[in-house]
Design an enzyme around this catalytic site. Structure first.
Site, short mmCIF file in Angstrom:
data_model
loop_
_atom_site.label_atom_id
_atom_site.label_comp_id
_atom_site.label_asym_id
_atom_site.label_seq_id
_atom_site.Cartn_x
_atom_site.Cartn_y
_atom_site.Cartn_z
NE ARG A 1 4.12 2.24 -1.44
CZ ARG A 1 5.27 1.66 -1.14
NH1 ARG A 1 6.33 1.90 -1.86
NH2 ARG A 1 5.36 0.84 -0.12
CB CYS B 1 -0.85 0.03 1.26
SG CYS B 1 -1.80 -1.47 1.51
CD GLU C 1 5.08 -7.68 -15.77
OE1 GLU C 1 6.20 -7.45 -16.18
OE2 GLU C 1 4.76 -7.57 -14.58
CG ASN D 1 3.10 -0.24 2.99
OD1 ASN D 1 2.62 -1.27 2.52
ND2 ASN D 1 4.31 0.17 2.70
N GLY D 2 1.92 -2.59 5.20
CA GLY D 2 2.67 -3.70 5.78
C GLY D 2 1.73 -4.82 6.18
CD GLU E 1 12.02 -8.78 -18.19
OE1 GLU E 1 11.89 -9.71 -17.38
OE2 GLU E 1 11.53 -7.65 -17.99
CD1 TRP F 1 -2.67 -4.86 -5.11
CD2 TRP F 1 -1.13 -5.76 -3.79
NE1 TRP F 1 -2.28 -6.05 -5.68
CE2 TRP F 1 -1.33 -6.62 -4.90
CE3 TRP F 1 -0.19 -6.14 -2.83
CZ2 TRP F 1 -0.65 -7.81 -5.06
CZ3 TRP F 1 0.49 -7.32 -3.00
CH2 TRP F 1 0.26 -8.15 -4.11
CE LYS G 1 7.90 -0.39 -10.61
NZ LYS G 1 8.24 -1.09 -11.86
CE LYS H 1 8.13 -6.56 -18.03
NZ LYS H 1 9.35 -6.65 -17.25
CG HIS I 1 14.56 -31.83 -24.59
ND1 HIS I 1 15.04 -33.07 -24.94
CD2 HIS I 1 15.57 -30.96 -24.87
CE1 HIS I 1 16.29 -32.97 -25.38
NE2 HIS I 1 16.62 -31.68 -25.36
C1 F6R Z 1 7.93 -7.58 -13.73
C2 F6R Z 1 8.21 -7.05 -12.40
C3 F6R Z 1 8.34 -8.00 -11.26
C4 F6R Z 1 9.49 -7.56 -10.34
C5 F6R Z 1 9.55 -8.44 -9.09
C6 F6R Z 1 10.71 -8.06 -8.21
O1 F6R Z 1 7.83 -6.56 -14.67
O2 F6R Z 1 8.31 -5.88 -12.22
O3 F6R Z 1 8.53 -9.32 -11.72
O4 F6R Z 1 10.68 -7.65 -11.07
O5 F6R Z 1 8.35 -8.30 -8.38
O6 F6R Z 1 10.62 -6.74 -7.81
P1 F6R Z 1 11.89 -5.95 -7.26
O7 F6R Z 1 12.85 -5.85 -8.39
O8 F6R Z 1 11.35 -4.63 -6.82
O9 F6R Z 1 12.46 -6.75 -6.13
#
Ligand code: F6R
Length: 593
Positions: free
Chosen positions: A28, A2, A472, A101-102, A465, A75, A588, A469, A488
């Site tokens: 957040r 949050c 998500e 937050n937590g 990667e 969140w 995020k 992307k 395989h």
């Molecule tokens: C994907 C993404 C997540 C973060 C993961 C780790 O686009 O952003 O997979 O990479 O949640 O987050 P951090 O790097 O903040 O530890």
């Protein structure tokens, strides 16, 4: 996960400022929002579930009296998104209001015992025990500060909180343990916030709050106390990015803006070279390296393994942070454990960092200044990518890679590679100047249900990667695979409904990857190749392609070849009418395990 904000203002109405500031923290969490203010008449509160804009249209969050208040974006972790579960939460009398937050780990026991004493709970959240514990303590005659302190003594878990009370209409009490909290010091106006993005329009002077510290903000100023109640002398840091940097600057979405910032982000990251050299000079005796990270940061780590092992011969592992505690701990004092994290607040990564510290030297490669990982690790490298608002990591991935490349090159004394990194921003700009090519490919494939991304060696993490992307932000199933592994099993899934993106830079792995491309083509797959502009095979044999400067060799390809893949997901997401900045079910920064 949050976001929280609190403001004590000299002579302005606080609710509109809180509304604007909490909007900056929507990355957040964005399932609920609420604001609470206080004045001589007591606590005022408005909250609801939904995005800030929707809730504000219904209940006009900025219309609350007073110059002191707190705000929250949520969140959900305990209890579904609903008005009752939205923050701020109040005590039974409605005299105290709290944002948090937590996660409070022992909230059920505390709630049970408070219920036995007759206190009523209106929500399913862990947070609601906080205002009620404070109420109980104030009923015993404690003042607000002591009541908060006593409440925190029995709470286990992570928190950054902001508390206001009817008894103290010009005061906010803040506190943190394992969740981020900063203080903003303005001209007679004082703030607390989960990060500086929320308050940068009002002040650039910030104080980073440490675990266990209590913050008292009032019209007189700011006081920070340690857990024993002693006043702590804190430094005021001046943040060196401005409000515009955290805005969209004309782009439709933050994600596109952040993709376009990658050339300059790389230049900023390259400025960490001397710091990295200094850290490496302090690493005597290290004979093993272990990367620990999640998601995109995990993919950056995989690239690190290839680079370090091939150039220095130092045995290197890569472990998902959420799995770290389950692997037999063979780390020792000669192991360097490198934690990669954009936010520096990811719960799985922090947990692993705390464990690894017991045996080994730790290095955190982090984007967010002053975040928890930077306080725990022995060494810190900042990726310097600036704030990233889009949930999907883009520029921070590239910056993580640049740090890893510099680390590996300096470790191996590979000056040639170190110099080549200076060319990367221009190659990235070149890719960005041709984004319309990707846009056309995206519109052709936006209706498919499945995608494969394949690559070999250093291009394998790029494929992973690209697939992450896609998943998500487009909600299309995307699988990243080592190109040689397709036969395989997954080859059984390939047909003309499944496009395959092939990461195909020129170099040692080129020929074998072409064989894998031929395999999928023979099964009817539509192939999208990312390869050199001089590649005649791609020009003549591949249905769709994006071409990259031929001077980009395999060794640096991960830094450039990922950019068209980011753009592909972005444009498919937009084509499908989605919001790439705010994918469903994701946040995020993931502060739960
Ligand atoms: C994907 C993404 C997540 C973060 C993961 C780790 O686009 O952003 O997979 O990479 O949640 O987050 P951090 O790097 O903040 O530890």
């Amino acid at each position: 996960m949050c976001g929280i904000v609190g403001c004590v203002l000299k002579n302005r109405k606080v609710a509109p400022i809180l509304l604007e500031s909490i909007g900056k923290l929507e990355y957040r969490g964005y399932d609920s929002v609420g604001i609470s203010t206080v004045d001589q008449n007591g606590i005022h509160l408005k909250k609801g579930s939904g995005k800030i804009k929707e809730v504000n249209e219904k209940i006009d969050l900025g219309e609350l009296p007073g110059t002191t208040g707190i705000a929250h974006v949520r969140w959900a972790t305990h209890g579904i998104p609903s008005t009752e579960n939205s923050h701020p939460h109040t005590d039974n009398e409605g005299n105290i209001s709290v944002v948090h937050n937590g996660i409070i780990e022992n909230f059920s026991e505390i709630r049970e015992s408070l219920e036995k004493e007759g206190y009523i709970f209106k929500s399913q959240t862990d947070t609601e025990i906080i205002p009620i514990l404070i109420e109980k303590n104030m009923n015993k005659g404690l003042n607000l500060e002591d009541a908060v302190n006593e409440a925190l003594k029995i709470i286990k878990g992570s928190y950054a909180i902001g508390v206001i009370s009817k008894d103290n209409p010009n005061e906010i009490i803040g506190a943190r343990n394992d969740s981020p909290l900063i203080i903003g010091v303005g001209d007679g106006d004082y703030f607390i916030a989960s990060d500086a993005t929320a308050i940068i329009n009002h002040t650039k002077n910030v104080i980073y709050v440490d675990n266990g510290e209590l913050v008292i903000l009032n019209s007189e100023g700011v006081v920070v106390k340690d857990s024993k109640g002693n006043v702590v002398d804190k430094n005021i840091d001046v943040i060196d990015w401005d409000a515009e940097m955290a805005q969209k600057e004309g782009y439709d979405y933050f994600m596109l803006k952040e993709i376009h910032e990658q050339d300059s982000a790389i230049r900023d990251t390259l400025s960490e070279k001397d710091k990295i050299a200094e850290i490496i000079s302090n690493l005597d005796g290290i004979n093993r390296i272990c990367f620990v990270a999640c998601g995109t940061s995990f993919h950056a780590s995989l690239t690190g393994k290839y680079l370090i092992e091939s150039m220095s011969g130092i045995s290197t592992d890569v472990i998902l942070a959420s799995e770290f505690r389950y692997s037999a701990n063979t780390l020792d004092e000669n192991t360097l454990v490198i934690f990669i994290s954009q936010s520096g607040e990811t719960a799985d990564t922090l947990k692993a960092l705390k464990l690894a510290k017991k045996t080994s030297k730790t290095l955190a490669i982090v984007n967010v200044l002053g975040s928890s990982a930077t306080r725990e690790a022995d060494f810190v490298i900042y990726t310097r990518a600036g704030p990233e608002i889009g949930v999907a990591a883009t520029k921070t991935y590239i910056s993580q890679l640049v740090c890893i490349y510099m680390f590996a090159a300096i470790l191996a004394d590979n000056k040639e590679l170190l110099n080549t990194l200076n060319e990367v921003p221009d190659y990235v700009s070149e890719v960005l100047s041709k984004e319309d090519v990707v846009k056309d490919i995206a519109s052709k494939y936006s209706d498919v249900n499945d995608f494969f991304f394949i690559g070999r060696g250093l291009s394998y993490p790029t494929a992973l990667e690209g697939a992450l992307k896609l998943k998500e932000i487009t909600y299309i199933h995307g699988e990243g695979y080592a190109a040689g592994e397709l036969k395989h099993g997954p080859l059984a899934l390939i047909d003309d409904d499944v496009p395959v993106v092939v990461v195909l830079p020129p170099g040692d792995n080129y020929k074998k990857t072409v064989s894998n491309l031929e395999e999928v083509k023979a099964r009817g797959a539509h192939v999208i190749a990312i390869g050199s502009c001089e590649d005649d095979f791609i020009k003549t044999e591949v249905e769709d392609s994006f071409c990259i400067n031929d001077k980009v060799k395999e060794i640096i390809a991960p830094l450039i070849y990922v950019v068209p893949l980011q753009l592909l997901s972005y444009y498919i997401s937009v084509e499908r009418g989605l919001d790439p900045d705010k994918p469903k079910n994701l946040a995020k920064c993931v502060t739960v395990e």
